[in-house]
Design an enzyme around this catalytic site. Structure first.
Site, PDB file in Angstrom:
ATOM      1  N   HIS A  49       0.619  -1.130   0.157  1.00  0.00           N
ATOM      2  CA  HIS A  49      -0.034  -0.051   0.201  1.00  0.00           C
ATOM      3  C   HIS A  49       0.932   1.209  -0.042  1.00  0.00           C
ATOM      4  O   HIS A  49       0.929   1.993  -0.739  1.00  0.00           O
ATOM      5  CB  HIS A  49      -0.956  -0.099   1.159  1.00  0.00           C
ATOM      6  CG  HIS A  49      -1.587   1.203   1.214  1.00  0.00           C
ATOM      7  ND1 HIS A  49      -2.683   1.821   0.430  1.00  0.00           N
ATOM      8  CD2 HIS A  49      -1.559   2.140   2.190  1.00  0.00           C
ATOM      9  CE1 HIS A  49      -2.930   3.027   1.103  1.00  0.00           C
ATOM     10  NE2 HIS A  49      -2.385   3.032   2.219  1.00  0.00           N
ATOM     11  N   HIS A  73       3.800   6.591   5.529  1.00  0.00           N
ATOM     12  CA  HIS A  73       2.850   7.589   6.355  1.00  0.00           C
ATOM     13  C   HIS A  73       1.824   6.690   7.336  1.00  0.00           C
ATOM     14  O   HIS A  73       1.187   7.299   7.969  1.00  0.00           O
ATOM     15  CB  HIS A  73       1.772   7.971   5.156  1.00  0.00           C
ATOM     16  CG  HIS A  73       1.139   6.899   4.591  1.00  0.00           C
ATOM     17  ND1 HIS A  73       1.288   6.354   3.454  1.00  0.00           N
ATOM     18  CD2 HIS A  73      -0.229   6.485   4.641  1.00  0.00           C
ATOM     19  CE1 HIS A  73       0.445   5.675   2.805  1.00  0.00           C
ATOM     20  NE2 HIS A  73      -0.800   5.733   3.751  1.00  0.00           N
ATOM     21  N   GLU A  77       1.329   5.458  12.780  1.00  0.00           N
ATOM     22  CA  GLU A  77      -0.095   5.123  13.472  1.00  0.00           C
ATOM     23  C   GLU A  77      -0.212   3.428  13.661  1.00  0.00           C
ATOM     24  O   GLU A  77      -0.849   3.010  14.773  1.00  0.00           O
ATOM     25  CB  GLU A  77      -1.088   5.595  12.592  1.00  0.00           C
ATOM     26  CG  GLU A  77      -2.257   5.462  12.931  1.00  0.00           C
ATOM     27  CD  GLU A  77      -3.611   6.100  12.042  1.00  0.00           C
ATOM     28  OE1 GLU A  77      -4.714   5.997  12.393  1.00  0.00           O
ATOM     29  OE2 GLU A  77      -3.269   6.458  10.980  1.00  0.00           O
ATOM     30  N   ASP A  78       0.434   2.637  12.688  1.00  0.00           N
ATOM     31  CA  ASP A  78       0.058   1.201  12.619  1.00  0.00           C
ATOM     32  C   ASP A  78       1.285   0.182  13.382  1.00  0.00           C
ATOM     33  O   ASP A  78       0.901  -0.841  13.606  1.00  0.00           O
ATOM     34  CB  ASP A  78      -0.312   0.919  11.255  1.00  0.00           C
ATOM     35  CG  ASP A  78      -1.608   1.435  10.881  1.00  0.00           C
ATOM     36  OD1 ASP A  78      -2.180   2.127  11.666  1.00  0.00           O
ATOM     37  OD2 ASP A  78      -1.801   1.369   9.553  1.00  0.00           O
ATOM     38  N   ASP A 138      -3.552   8.410  -1.142  1.00  0.00           N
ATOM     39  CA  ASP A 138      -3.710   7.269  -0.337  1.00  0.00           C
ATOM     40  C   ASP A 138      -5.156   6.951  -0.232  1.00  0.00           C
ATOM     41  O   ASP A 138      -5.426   5.755  -0.493  1.00  0.00           O
ATOM     42  CB  ASP A 138      -3.332   7.735   1.443  1.00  0.00           C
ATOM     43  CG  ASP A 138      -3.994   6.603   2.391  1.00  0.00           C
ATOM     44  OD1 ASP A 138      -3.404   5.592   2.216  1.00  0.00           O
ATOM     45  OD2 ASP A 138      -4.658   7.085   3.296  1.00  0.00           O
ATOM     46  N   ASP A 258     -19.400  17.269 -24.017  1.00  0.00           N
ATOM     47  CA  ASP A 258     -18.415  16.716 -23.468  1.00  0.00           C
ATOM     48  C   ASP A 258     -17.829  15.451 -23.975  1.00  0.00           C
ATOM     49  O   ASP A 258     -16.711  14.891 -23.750  1.00  0.00           O
ATOM     50  CB  ASP A 258     -18.016  17.009 -21.797  1.00  0.00           C
ATOM     51  CG  ASP A 258     -18.101  18.316 -21.426  1.00  0.00           C
ATOM     52  OD1 ASP A 258     -18.919  19.043 -21.997  1.00  0.00           O
ATOM     53  OD2 ASP A 258     -17.524  18.785 -20.477  1.00  0.00           O
TER      54      ASP A 258
END
Length: 728
Positions: A49, A73, A77-78, A138, A258
């Site tokens: 990821h 990133h 946190e993890d 992300d 368009d």
């Protein structure tokens, strides 16, 4: 070198040749080490990821610090890797970026109750906008791999993406990210609608591709003849933008220009205008469809010439003409702008500096300081993310951008707050116009201001202003001006209600009891509670009832009555005055309005003597009265006698075509009408009709007509009426 990093490095070398590849490799190794035991929902190793996010950012041309932060990133946190360790290993800049993204991950979007957290996002991104760019990348990778999540999570994330992230990508000029986010979220939320539009587009594809080819060949030949070097190609189609045009603008599928789009890329700005002249020489332009975003760029730095011409076979073709540099900026937006660091460092003014280009972010920070209500802030943010803009001029030629549909009042507040407050008239293109008239692209606006020291905005302006800034400034002015009056009025109303019921004011009005009640009702202090009563947001009667309940009920208050000098006829309960009804022959009997049929003054009413609870009052047509008539000796005659503190319950039913945010629009309209909602229920039928019921308190039943009219004016509402009887 680690072979896993080869695709990433290949992209980095192409888009950012000066990047420090060793630093990026070290960031990857640290992230891979700390995520080594983690798996994603798909079963893949977790490190896939961060690596995918870094690759998306490398394609956008971001700098090496951003790529390192993208790889790291999720570590803080993890995993057990702390921010302090990261700061020691990679320095302050990368640590701050990771910290900003970590804070954003805690944000819950899409719910006004958590609007405060959207502010945190704004603060994080205003310090360094790269935080938001990492977050967008992300979210893009998460949307690509969304199929492994449970259904409710997919729906929630997709809705956040459409409401917050895609519009933010648009605001930052990152169109490649915006389009992919929109299409992924659209396919997830409305798979049937997505498939239908994909089918409609693909059905027309072969015919359209032949037509496009013909136009491209003719444009290329004309430009070659005019000696203009250009790349001419068809534009990709995005299903969500097609859907938006069909739904929001109510355009039939076949009328969307368009669907057939051409992009012309040239070397210089002069070539852009030369190419435009060449194209208009061959095909007639459609009036009103030409836009020059080169001379007047959009808020997100977007520059391009847009024109629609009547092409071969009388079919309209939309063309965008821009330089290669403009195209790069249009695709990648602020993400491609990291050269500004070098310019700032070398003492240049730094035209590429996001601070100069991202005026919108500064405006958002201003709002944040001005708007005390988080829900209102989120509403302003969402509104500002979704609107188109018009560009108007001051008399001296300065360009001011405003939301579509803006008025001279919006313009006045955009110039300066004081100009807005003192605005009394306007001249547009030399002609006097009403303040509520709409401004168009290219208008020159002149504002007349009052010299009077008492000059101030009008409350009516709130009905037509379009910009969040103007709305916030007007509300601020009124809340400041009227707050003192409202506080006094609220204090008097509560005192009156207490005296009417013979309650001991010294005890009930003591600071502690009132402060505790104010906190329970979510007001910051006692003054705010008084102001709310004075402005009609909550009735004095209900404040008194809640105060009595908080002290332990009427019985507890009665113990104090001996100590007070307030003469009273009260024997344990408030009399009929609070309900606004008196019983024939005995005005001192306790009366309450029944909740089954919520009678209000003007209704025919019947009283029923209950056991131990005084007289309950029903409407004459209430279904329960039929059963009560079996005991005629307990029915009594009652009549209306509303006082200024009487409060009545009203139940209404709203029927509407279902759409997003319908309920929030109805509840907001009701609260704008200053009614206190006590209960609400909503059901949606299979044919997408939403039926909502609301029960609320109001002091003056004559006000009900205004409430019903206001609710009926909400988009999608086709019926609203007061519910009669228990069964409606």
């Amino acid at each position: 070198m680690n072979p896993v990093l080869e695709p990433l490095f290949r992209t980095v070398r192409a888009t950012h040749p000066k990047a420090d590849l060793r630093l990026i490799q070290r960031a990857y190794e640290v992230a891979a080490h700390h995520h080594r035991d983690q798996k994603r929902k798909s079963g893949d190793p977790y490190i896939t990821h961060p690596l995918a996010v870094a690759t998306i950012l490398a394609e956008l041309g971001t700098d090496d610090e951003t790529l390192c932060a993208a790889l790291l990133h999720d570590t803080v946190e993890d995993t057990a890797y702390s921010l302090e360790e990261l700061r020691a290993d990679f320095g302050d800049t990368i640590a701050n970026l990771v910290d900003g993204v970590t804070k954003l991950d805690k944000v819950k979007f899409g719910d006004a109750a958590q609007a405060e957290t959207v502010r945190k996002m704004v603060i994080a991104m205003s310090r360094d906008i790269r935080v938001l760019i990492i977050k967008l990348a992300d979210r893009l990778h998460n949307m690509r791999t969304m199929r492994y999540l449970p259904e409710h999570k997919r729906q929630q994330k997709s809705r956040e993406t459409l409401e917050i992230f895609a519009p933010l990508a648009h605001r930052l000029g990152m169109n490649t990210i915006k389009w992919e986010l929109e299409d992924l979220a659209f396919a997830m939320l409305y798979p049937k609608r997505y498939d239908e539009i994909a089918r409609m587009v693909s059905e027309r594809a072969p015919r359209r591709d032949l037509f496009l080819q013909e136009v491209i060949e003719k444009v290329s030949a004309d430009l070659r003849e005019a000696k203009i070097r250009a790349v001419v190609k068809g534009r990709p189609k995005h299903y969500y933008s097609v859907y938006q045009k069909m739904i929001a603008r109510d355009v039939a599928f076949d009328d969307i220009y368009d669907l057939v789009g051409i992009r012309v890329l040239v070397d210089t700005v002069r070539d852009c205008y030369a190419a435009l002249g060449t194209i208009h020489a061959r095909w007639k332009p459609v009036p009103g469809r030409f836009k020059d975003y080169i001379a007047m760029p959009k808020f997100n730095m977007y520059q391009s010439l847009h024109t629609t011409v009547i092409g071969p076979g009388g079919k309209p073709v939309e063309l965008q003409i821009r330089t290669h540099a403009m195209h790069h900026r249009a695709e990648y937006g602020v993400a491609a702008h990291w050269k500004y660091k070098e310019e700032v460092g070398s003492g240049g003014a730094g035209k590429g500096k996001p601070g100069n280009e991202m005026a919108w972010l500064r405006q958002l920070l201003d709002w944040q300081k001005e708007t005390s209500d988080p829900g209102e802030f989120l509403e302003s943010l969402r509104f500002d993310l979704s609107v188109n803009e018009v560009y108007v001029f001051t008399p001296k030629g300065r360009v001011i951008d405003l939301p579509e549909g803006a008025t001279p009042v919006d313009f006045a507040y955009a110039v300066h707050t004081e100009v807005g407050h003192r605005c009394i008239g306007a001249r547009v293109n030399g002609r006097l116009v009403p303040l509520e008239s709409k401004l168009n692209n290219g208008d020159t606006v002149e504002i007349f201001t009052s010299k009077s020291p008492d000059a101030g905005p009008s409350r009516d302006w709130l009905k037509f202003v379009k910009s969040g800034r103007a709305r916030n400034k007007i509300r601020q002015w009124f809340s400041k001006e009227r707050r003192e009056t409202a506080i006094e009025g609220g204090k008097e109303a509560i005192g009156r209600a207490m005296r009417k019921q013979g309650l001991p004011m010294q005890r009930l009005m003591s600071g502690e009891a009132l402060l505790a009640l104010a906190r329970d009702l979510r007001y910051s202090d006692v003054s705010a509670l008084y102001a709310a009563v004075g402005e009609g947001h909550i009735s004095a009667q209900s404040v008194v009832q809640k105060l009595v309940a908080s002290i332990g009920g009427v019985e507890s208050v009665e113990e104090d009555i001996a100590e007070t000098a307030v003469p009273t006829r009260l024997r344990g309960r408030p009399r009929g005055g609070g309900a606004g009804v008196v019983v024939a022959g005995d005005p001192d009997v306790w009366v309450r309005l029944s909740k089954c049929c919520t009678p209000v003054p003007g209704d025919q009413i019947v009283g029923f003597v209950t056991r131990g609870h005084g007289v309950s009052v029903h409407r004459a047509d209430c279904t329960n009265i039929q059963q009560l008539k079996a005991q005629p000796d307990r029915l009594v005659e009652v009549s209306w006698s509303p006082g200024e503190d009487s409060v009545f319950l009203v139940a209404i039913q709203v029927e509407a075509l279902d759409r997003p945010r319908l309920l929030s629009d109805v509840t907001r309209t009701l609260s704008d009408q200053h009614v206190n909602i006590l209960s609400a229920s909503v059901t949606t039928s299979r044919d997408r009709v939403a039926i909502s019921r609301f029960t609320f308190e109001m002091g003056d039943p004559k006000h009900l007509g205004h409430v019903l009219k206001a609710v009926r004016s909400i988009q999608g509402v086709f019926d609203v009426y007061r519910v009669s009887g228990a069964g409606g």
